[in-house]
Design an enzyme around this catalytic site. Structure first.
Site, PDB file in Angstrom:
ATOM      1  N   ASP A 224      40.752  42.957  51.640  1.00  0.00           N
ATOM      2  CA  ASP A 224      40.256  44.207  51.193  1.00  0.00           C
ATOM      3  C   ASP A 224      41.205  44.573  50.155  1.00  0.00           C
ATOM      4  O   ASP A 224      42.402  44.529  50.355  1.00  0.00           O
ATOM      5  CB  ASP A 224      39.628  45.153  52.178  1.00  0.00           C
ATOM      6  CG  ASP A 224      38.563  46.007  51.798  1.00  0.00           C
ATOM      7  OD1 ASP A 224      38.720  46.406  50.819  1.00  0.00           O
ATOM      8  OD2 ASP A 224      38.097  46.675  52.753  1.00  0.00           O
ATOM      9  N   TRP A 225      40.925  45.976  49.344  1.00  0.00           N
ATOM     10  CA  TRP A 225      41.855  46.395  48.434  1.00  0.00           C
ATOM     11  C   TRP A 225      43.084  47.198  49.340  1.00  0.00           C
ATOM     12  O   TRP A 225      42.760  48.129  49.899  1.00  0.00           O
ATOM     13  CB  TRP A 225      40.946  47.339  47.775  1.00  0.00           C
ATOM     14  CG  TRP A 225      40.525  47.000  46.336  1.00  0.00           C
ATOM     15  CD1 TRP A 225      40.658  47.205  45.139  1.00  0.00           C
ATOM     16  CD2 TRP A 225      39.895  45.543  46.189  1.00  0.00           C
ATOM     17  NE1 TRP A 225      40.272  46.521  44.202  1.00  0.00           N
ATOM     18  CE2 TRP A 225      39.649  45.591  44.677  1.00  0.00           C
ATOM     19  CE3 TRP A 225      39.461  44.480  47.098  1.00  0.00           C
ATOM     20  CZ2 TRP A 225      38.698  44.475  44.281  1.00  0.00           C
ATOM     21  CZ3 TRP A 225      38.532  43.720  46.718  1.00  0.00           C
ATOM     22  CH2 TRP A 225      38.350  43.654  45.362  1.00  0.00           C
TER      23      TRP A 225
END
Length: 784
Positions: A281-282
């Site tokens: 995920d970012w």
């Protein structure tokens, strides 16, 4: 001067020679798609490898964008990979999100042109359809939009378990049950990927809250992980082979998920046979080298320090180049399948009109009729209707954050009713519209990051005057009250004024219901919500309750389709509505505890270490309510119809299980209108060494549209794995010897038919690796 000219000539010649050699090297370098991947990797420099496994970077989003920007490819998309042109490796584009393509709707270089996307019904609504064929058809249309907007991988579906009703992103997720979750995710993945674009199932794993999501250590037993929190992902991987899996932000029994080889390599790849690549995920995780070692192929959104750390680690021997090559290989295999690699000429013109109608149909199929006293619904044609509640005039199409979509329009319930031929009271509509417009005009404009950090509160409920309500009760045929709830990325919901209705909402329901009922007129409540709320204090005031969830951009038309009887409701709950929040088994531990003395300042504010312990173990949702005999407001699997169905002639293929068994049951429409029925098969297992829930969902199916008097026989298949529970001591799935009961139901509590079979000897169905062991003891529920 002559010497200078000779030097100038020499340098020019050398430059031409270098350019020629460089061009020759470029032309002779192996090209992706023409040479084997092994040759491509052999030709890559260490720096190129470290670049490929790290995303192309991050630009802080502005108005109208979500997590990131990729202005070079698709404005507003979440991120891109690096291209390595000399080897024929293109970049690829990733975009949010689970409920529709999230990109900028306008572009500076193309004034006057728009790039809107379809807002599909949220995942919880799609799961409430109990119809995997329907969900796959949504996926097919969704994937076409993904492809025509130049995107290679859509960052969804989300498929975490509804552990607690306050989860801020529950709308993005399907269910409290892993079978429903995995089956729905597999259906939409298979649909999307028919277009030759990819998906990223997320957030892997045990990411069941937004509070402290980047720092919380989820402490959960191996059995609860295997049976509840990993099982849905396993089903999706085995049934659909998504191109990618997104690791979650949280730590899991110690390490970050993106740094955990037990999770990403041992379980995901070796046990389940996952063939794609894993992305973070970012900004997920902390240690780029540990992520590489764990098998987390791609770090998003990517930064130069991450690439440098990987290069340095290989040079120092901390990271083997073989491991790096494996991560690169996983990415290259997917790039070969991507539209970017194949040079697809996308149109930027998906068929939004057609997709809107698919969205509308799907929304209607997943709405759940919770109550319908004295046939209050469907509404009589041409009724003069007064709509009360802000959200009757302001549709919540979907949740906030990366699950939001930039859509061209939203159809409100008031508009939908008007479109369906109902006479919606104009005075009431004008009053609400003016109030909401005035509230919106007073709110300051905010950038994405400002809104994320300090969300604009929803408008307070419009204050009704009693004499106005009395006037409408006299002049209209019935009242429809709409209650709305929204939530999303970055924060969880609260009990007060969210899970519970606000004081103003309760007063509105009491006033409207009391006034209309005094005139013997009906009151319908419509719930335009993304997560479970408390219905107990007010449901007796309603003659009918329609749970519309967050139904996408055509929501108002879809609600009107159900309210009018154009569509017979056939949705059923894929998540329990408890009678009280305190009845939820995780209510005592959600969202965990924080260690404030260890807080640090992070990019998005304070970063507070935290932990949450899943003390309820496997007793999540209906598994808890049925086992402990706690009566919910509306149970898992519950939903009404405008007709009624008979269940009969349950037959098992054998009374003695020997690896496989089929169960058949006949469903008959015994009412007066055509309808569909979602049929559920629960299994009750013998309790021997391991405690068991009272029943567990093992199969489900939805009938076709049955005309009055028509029947359909459904067939369900059980295999050994369906009988088994996870034994932590031996890391095995074990089916205990003894009597098993097949329970065919209209819901988890409304069992219509049952039959039993025997398993003669205890059977080890599967042996797994010892993995993800908690570092502390857990005081788990153990059944009754």
């Amino acid at each position: 001067m002559i010497l200078f000219k000779r030097l100038q000539y020499t340098l020019l010649s050398a430059g031409l020679l270098v350019a020629a050699v460089s061009a020759s090297a470029q032309s002779t370098a192996p090209q992706l798609g023409k040479a084997p991947i092994s040759e491509i990797i052999k030709a890559m420099t260490l720096e190129e490898k470290a670049q490929l496994v790290v995303g192309a970077g991050f630009t802080m989003p502005g108005a109208g964008t979500a997590i990131g920007q990729t202005q070079d490819r698709v404005p507003g998309a979440a991120g891109t990979s690096h291209a390595i042109a000399r080897l024929g490796i293109p970049s690829f584009v990733m975009s949010d999100g689970p409920a529709g393509v999230r990109i900028d709707s306008t572009r500076k270089d193309k004034p006057g042109k728009t790039f809107y996307a379809t807002a599909w019904p949220v995942a919880t609504l799609l799961a409430s359809s109990w119809d995997t064929t329907l969900v796959k058809s949504v996926g097919v249309a969704f994937g076409q939009e993904v492809k025509e907007y130049g995107i290679d991988i859509i960052l969804g579906p989300g498929m975490n378990i509804h552990r607690n009703p306050l989860g801020g992103r529950n709308f993005e997720y399907y269910s409290e049950d892993p079978l429903v979750t995995g089956s729905m995710a597999a259906a939409i993945v298979n649909g999307i990927q028919t277009n030759g674009v990819g998906t990223s199932i997320k957030h892997f794993a045990a990411n069941n809250q937004e509070t402290d999501r980047n720092t919380v250590n989820t402490i959960v037993s191996e059995r609860a992980l295997r049976e509840i929190y990993l099982k849905g992902f396993e089903i999706a991987v085995k049934k659909s082979q998504p191109w990618t899996v997104m690791s979650s932000y949280n730590l899991l029994n110690g390490p970050y998920t993106s740094e955990n080889p037990d999770l990403l390599t041992t379980i995901l790849r070796k046990e389940w046979g996952f063939k794609g690549f894993v992305m973070t995920d970012w900004f997920g995780g902390k240690d780029a080298v540990a992520q590489m070692k764990a098998g987390n192929n791609l770090l998003m959104p990517g930064s130069k320090p991450q690439s440098k750390a990987i290069v340095d680690a290989v040079k120092s021997g901390q990271l083997s180049e073989k491991q790096l090559d494996e991560n690169v290989t996983g990415i290259l295999k997917i790039i070969l399948r991507s539209p970017s690699f194949k040079g697809y000429k996308y149109s930027d013109q998906p068929d939004l009109k057609k997709n809107a109608q698919i969205s509308r149909s799907a929304a209607a199929q997943g709405m759940v009729l919770l109550k319908n006293e004295a046939q209050a619904l469907p509404l009589a044609k041409g009724n003069h209707v007064a709509v009360f509640g802000n959200y009757g005039y302001k549709l919540i199409a979907g949740g906030t954050g990366s699950g939001d979509v930039n859509k061209a329009y939203k159809v409100t319930l008031a508009q939908g009713l008007t479109n369906a031929g109902f006479d919606v009271d104009k005075d009431m509509a004008d009053s609400y519209t003016a109030f909401l417009d005035n509230y919106t005009a007073k709110q300051p404009k905010k950038s994405f990051i400002q809104e994320y950090m300090n969300p604009t509160p929803p408008a307070p409920e419009f204050a009704l005057k009693k004499d106005a309500v009395e006037g409408k009760a006299a002049s209209t045929d019935l009242a429809i009250i709409v209650i709305g709830r929204n939530a999303g990325e970055g924060r969880d919901r609260k009990v007060a004024d969210d899970y519970e209705l606000t004081g103003a909402e309760q007063d509105m329901i009491k006033t409207v219901a009391g006034t209309y009922h005094a005139r013997h007129k009906k009151v319908i409540v419509v719930l335009n919500i993304g997560g479970v709320i408390n219905v107990m204090p007010w449901r007796d005031n309603a003659d009918a309750i329609l749970l519309a969830w967050q139904p996408g951009l055509e929501g108002g038309n879809a609600m009107a389709d159900v309210l009018s009887g154009k569509v017979n409701p056939s949705g059923k709950l894929a998540t329990t509505f408890p009678a009280a929040y305190a009845d939820v088994p995780s209510s005592k531990t959600f969202p965990g505890k924080e260690f404030l003395d260890k807080a640090t300042n992070g990019m998005m504010g304070k970063s507070i270490p935290a932990e949450v312990t899943y003390e309820e173990g496997i007793y999540v949702g209906y598994r808890y309510f049925t086992t402990y005999n706690v009566k919910p407001a509306y149970e898992f699997g519950y939903g009404l119809s405008y007709t009624n169905f008979g269940y009969g002639n349950l037959k098992l293929s054998t009374n003695n299980f020997a690896g496989k068994l089929t169960a058949t049951v006949t469903i008959t429409n015994k009412g007066k209108v055509a309808g569909k029925e979602a049929v559920q098969l629960y299994l009750s297992a013998p309790v021997n060494k391991l405690d068991k829930p009272a029943e567990e969902l093992k199969a489900f199916a939805k009938t076709r549209l049955l005309q009055p008097g028509q029947s359909q026989t459904l067939t369900f298949t059980l295999v050994s794995a369906d009988l088994a529970s996870f034994d932590t001591a031996s890391s095995s799935w074990i089916a205990d010897a003894g009597k098993y009961t097949v329970r065919i139901g209209a819901s988890s509590l409304n069992i219509k038919q049952s039959a039993s079979f025997n398993l003669a000897k205890t059977k080890v169905v599967e042996k797994d690796d010892k993995a993800l062991t908690p570092q502390v003891s857990i005081n788990e529920l153990k059944g009754k």
